[in-house]
Design a protein around this motif. Sequence first.
Motif, PDB file in Angstrom:
ATOM      1  N   PHE A  27      87.801  44.056   6.522  1.00 24.71           N
ATOM      2  CA  PHE A  27      86.598  44.877   6.579  1.00 24.71           C
ATOM      3  C   PHE A  27      86.120  45.022   8.018  1.00 24.71           C
ATOM      4  CE2 PHE A  27      81.984  45.556   6.296  1.00 24.71           C
ATOM      5  CZ  PHE A  27      81.987  46.733   5.575  1.00 24.71           C
ATOM      6  N   MET A  28      86.162  43.927   8.774  1.00 22.20           N
ATOM      7  CA  MET A  28      85.749  43.988  10.180  1.00 22.20           C
ATOM      8  C   MET A  28      86.687  44.895  10.971  1.00 22.20           C
ATOM      9  SD  MET A  28      82.957  42.491  10.085  1.00 22.20           S
ATOM     10  CE  MET A  28      82.589  42.708  11.808  1.00 22.20           C
ATOM     11  N   ASN A  29      87.977  44.884  10.659  1.00 24.09           N
ATOM     12  CA  ASN A  29      88.910  45.802  11.319  1.00 24.09           C
ATOM     13  C   ASN A  29      88.542  47.252  11.015  1.00 24.09           C
ATOM     14  OD1 ASN A  29      90.435  43.759  12.469  1.00 24.09           O
ATOM     15  ND2 ASN A  29      91.888  43.698  10.776  1.00 24.09           N
ATOM     16  N   LEU A  30      88.151  47.526   9.782  1.00 22.38           N
ATOM     17  CA  LEU A  30      87.740  48.872   9.391  1.00 22.38           C
ATOM     18  C   LEU A  30      86.488  49.292  10.162  1.00 22.38           C
ATOM     19  CD1 LEU A  30      87.991  51.371   7.580  1.00 22.38           C
ATOM     20  CD2 LEU A  30      86.644  50.134   5.876  1.00 22.38           C
ATOM     21  N   ILE A  31      85.527  48.392  10.286  1.00 18.31           N
ATOM     22  CA  ILE A  31      84.300  48.697  11.035  1.00 18.31           C
ATOM     23  C   ILE A  31      84.636  48.964  12.502  1.00 18.31           C
ATOM     24  CG2 ILE A  31      82.113  47.740  11.884  1.00 18.31           C
ATOM     25  CD1 ILE A  31      82.040  48.570   8.953  1.00 18.31           C
ATOM     26  N   ASP A  32      85.446  48.108  13.105  1.00 14.97           N
ATOM     27  CA  ASP A  32      85.835  48.309  14.511  1.00 14.97           C
ATOM     28  C   ASP A  32      86.518  49.656  14.705  1.00 14.97           C
ATOM     29  OD1 ASP A  32      84.798  45.817  15.127  1.00 14.97           O
ATOM     30  OD2 ASP A  32      86.761  44.808  15.115  1.00 14.97           O
ATOM     31  N   PHE A  33      87.424  50.008  13.803  1.00 17.36           N
ATOM     32  CA  PHE A  33      88.129  51.286  13.882  1.00 17.36           C
ATOM     33  C   PHE A  33      87.138  52.449  13.776  1.00 17.36           C
ATOM     34  CE2 PHE A  33      90.207  54.867  11.769  1.00 17.36           C
ATOM     35  CZ  PHE A  33      91.268  55.097  12.626  1.00 17.36           C
ATOM     36  N   SER A  34      86.202  52.341  12.840  1.00 20.71           N
ATOM     37  CA  SER A  34      85.224  53.405  12.633  1.00 20.71           C
ATOM     38  C   SER A  34      84.346  53.598  13.860  1.00 20.71           C
ATOM     39  CB  SER A  34      84.350  53.092  11.414  1.00 20.71           C
ATOM     40  OG  SER A  34      85.137  53.028  10.258  1.00 20.71           O
ATOM     41  N   VAL A  35      83.919  52.503  14.458  1.00 23.97           N
ATOM     42  CA  VAL A  35      83.091  52.588  15.663  1.00 23.97           C
ATOM     43  C   VAL A  35      83.900  53.217  16.796  1.00 23.97           C
ATOM     44  CG1 VAL A  35      81.940  51.218  17.444  1.00 23.97           C
ATOM     45  CG2 VAL A  35      81.561  50.702  15.021  1.00 23.97           C
ATOM     46  N   GLU A  36      85.147  52.787  16.932  1.00 21.28           N
ATOM     47  CA  GLU A  36      86.015  53.347  17.982  1.00 21.28           C
ATOM     48  C   GLU A  36      86.171  54.864  17.821  1.00 21.28           C
ATOM     49  OE1 GLU A  36      90.742  53.267  18.773  1.00 21.28           O
ATOM     50  OE2 GLU A  36      89.783  51.295  18.569  1.00 21.28           O
ATOM     51  N   LYS A  37      86.277  55.319  16.594  1.00 22.59           N
ATOM     52  CA  LYS A  37      86.450  56.748  16.326  1.00 22.59           C
ATOM     53  C   LYS A  37      85.120  57.479  16.210  1.00 22.59           C
ATOM     54  CE  LYS A  37      90.873  56.485  16.163  1.00 22.59           C
ATOM     55  NZ  LYS A  37      91.695  57.058  17.199  1.00 22.59           N
ATOM     56  N   LYS A  38      84.029  56.763  16.450  1.00 22.82           N
ATOM     57  CA  LYS A  38      82.672  57.313  16.361  1.00 22.82           C
ATOM     58  C   LYS A  38      82.415  57.925  14.994  1.00 22.82           C
ATOM     59  CE  LYS A  38      82.473  57.845  21.269  1.00 22.82           C
ATOM     60  NZ  LYS A  38      82.571  58.702  22.398  1.00 22.82           N
ATOM     61  N   PHE A  39      82.980  57.288  13.985  1.00 18.86           N
ATOM     62  CA  PHE A  39      82.785  57.649  12.572  1.00 18.86           C
ATOM     63  C   PHE A  39      83.220  59.086  12.253  1.00 18.86           C
ATOM     64  CE2 PHE A  39      80.095  54.049  13.423  1.00 18.86           C
ATOM     65  CZ  PHE A  39      80.296  53.241  12.342  1.00 18.86           C
ATOM     66  N   ARG A  40      84.140  59.627  13.079  1.00 19.99           N
ATOM     67  CA  ARG A  40      84.708  60.953  12.799  1.00 19.99           C
ATOM     68  C   ARG A  40      85.876  60.796  11.837  1.00 19.99           C
ATOM     69  NH1 ARG A  40      85.242  60.701  18.376  1.00 19.99           N
ATOM     70  NH2 ARG A  40      87.471  60.768  18.120  1.00 19.99           N
ATOM     71  N   LYS A  41      86.261  61.903  11.236  1.00 19.02           N
ATOM     72  CA  LYS A  41      87.479  61.875  10.411  1.00 19.02           C
ATOM     73  C   LYS A  41      88.654  61.578  11.331  1.00 19.02           C
ATOM     74  CE  LYS A  41      86.411  64.993   6.644  1.00 19.02           C
ATOM     75  NZ  LYS A  41      86.827  66.216   5.944  1.00 19.02           N
ATOM     76  N   SER A  42      89.489  60.634  10.965  1.00 15.47           N
ATOM     77  CA  SER A  42      90.619  60.250  11.812  1.00 15.47           C
ATOM     78  C   SER A  42      91.926  60.388  11.080  1.00 15.47           C
ATOM     79  CB  SER A  42      90.498  58.815  12.277  1.00 15.47           C
ATOM     80  OG  SER A  42      89.219  58.341  12.305  1.00 15.47           O
ATOM     81  N   TYR A  43      91.936  61.133  10.043  1.00 15.42           N
ATOM     82  CA  TYR A  43      93.155  61.280   9.264  1.00 15.42           C
ATOM     83  C   TYR A  43      93.591  62.724   9.235  1.00 15.42           C
ATOM     84  CZ  TYR A  43      89.555  62.312   5.800  1.00 15.42           C
ATOM     85  OH  TYR A  43      88.466  62.808   5.152  1.00 15.42           O
TER      86      TYR A  43
END
Length: 43
Positions: A27-43
């Motif tokens: 879950f923490m990895n998911l949060i870190d990824f989301s913050v890094e992508k500024k919560f934009r769609k990344s797929y």
Amino acid sequence: MQFDAKRIQKLIEHLKLDATLGVHENFMNLIDFSVEKKFRKSY
């Protein structure tokens, strides 16, 4: 809906896995990824 987790718990024990299945870390990895992508769609 009810769920009996006894069989899954036995499998986790049999496979000698961490009982939490790494949920917090993942879950923490998911949060870190989301913050890094500024919560934009990344797929």
